[in-house]
Design an enzyme around this catalytic site. Structure first.
Site, PDB file in Angstrom:
ATOM      1  N   TYR A  74      -7.896 -10.668 -29.839  1.00 47.46           N
ATOM      2  CA  TYR A  74      -6.701 -11.467 -30.106  1.00 47.46           C
ATOM      3  C   TYR A  74      -6.995 -12.958 -29.916  1.00 47.46           C
ATOM      4  CZ  TYR A  74      -1.747 -12.860 -29.768  1.00 47.46           C
ATOM      5  OH  TYR A  74      -0.514 -13.454 -29.958  1.00 47.46           O
TER       6      TYR A  74
ATOM      7  N   ALA B 132      -9.892 -14.408 -30.247  1.00 48.21           N
ATOM      8  CA  ALA B 132     -10.743 -14.821 -31.366  1.00 48.21           C
ATOM      9  C   ALA B 132      -9.923 -15.036 -32.631  1.00 48.21           C
ATOM     10  CB  ALA B 132     -11.820 -13.764 -31.612  1.00 48.21           C
TER      11      ALA B 132
END
Length: 243
Positions: free
Chosen positions: A152, A154
């Site tokens: 998430y 990233a």
């Protein structure tokens, strides 16, 4: 041609709050996207005497064909999408070394790739009209990281970089692209956090509270207007002063 504001993920907490705020501000030409459940957004539209058959659109935002079909349906029922509000997303909780490739890609696809595909689909008509607003959503964790959600984090960091590049490509057509990086709000993922931990989070926030619908709705409203034409390529941290 009528201008339309499209809110993706409108049946979720953040999307619902944005839609409610815009409706209270008098906006009626709204296209409300959902993927699965639509009970909450249907009820909201009905409370404003709007026909949900005209304003609700279902699509899997990781599927280009479904996005194209949604665009065609919106154009037929409402008109030209001048403002795209990319809210839809998802996350799971799993440590990185236990995460499967499929789990990682699922979150990347439903956050970053969906933002790319929706932007790609609606940009051409904005360019033709020489006017548009794209409002993407990131999170404080895209900058800080958080345990158990590396996928998430990233995805949200990727959205910020994608938005900055997009803003450079589109400003010559009077299309702005900005990202709202949310702190902790009283909707969505926060519901999965135990009450005691929620209180600890509030203590870390200088404003000593979670964000609400007015906080986020007012920012989306401003970014969708002509008055925001000189603001583009920015990551706007809406987090009550959280560092």
């Amino acid at each position: 041609m009528k201008k339309v504001i499209l809110i993706t993920g409108s049946n979720g907490g953040i999307g619902l709050a944005i839609t409610d705020y815009l409706l209270k501000k008098g906006h009626r030409n709204l296209a409300c996207h959902y993927r699965t459940g639509s009970d909450k957004i249907k009820a909201l539209l009905t409370s404003f005497d709007l026909d949900h058959a005209k304003h609700l659109f279902q699509a899997d935002l990781t599927n280009e064909s479904e996005i194209k079909l949604m665009n065609s349906e919106i154009a037929t029922k409402l008109g030209f999408v001048s403002t795209l509000v990319n809210v839809a997303g998802m996350s799971t909780n799993v440590m990185s070394w236990k995460m499967t490739k499929e789990q990682f890609l699922d979150v990347i696809n439903n956050n970053l790739v969906s933002t790319f595909l929706c932007s790609k689909e609606f940009i051409p008509s904005m360019r033709n009209e020489s006017w548009g607003r794209i409002i993407n959503f990131s999170s404080v964790v895209g900058s800080t990281g958080v345990v158990g959600a590396s996928h998430y984090c990233a995805a949200k960091a990727g959205i910020e970089g994608f938005s900055k590049a997009l803003s450079l490509e589109l400003i010559n057509k009077n299309i702005t692209v900005n990202t709202i990086a949310l702190g902790y709000f009283q909707y969505g993922l926060i519901d999965d956090v135990p009450a005691g931990m929620q209180e600890s989070l509030k203590e870390r926030i200088p404003a000593k509270r979670f964000g609400n619908g007015h906080d986020i709705g007012s920012m989306v409203h401003f970014l969708s207007e002509e008055d925001s034409s000189y603001l583009t390529g920015q990551v706007l941290h809406l987090n009550g002063g959280l560092l």
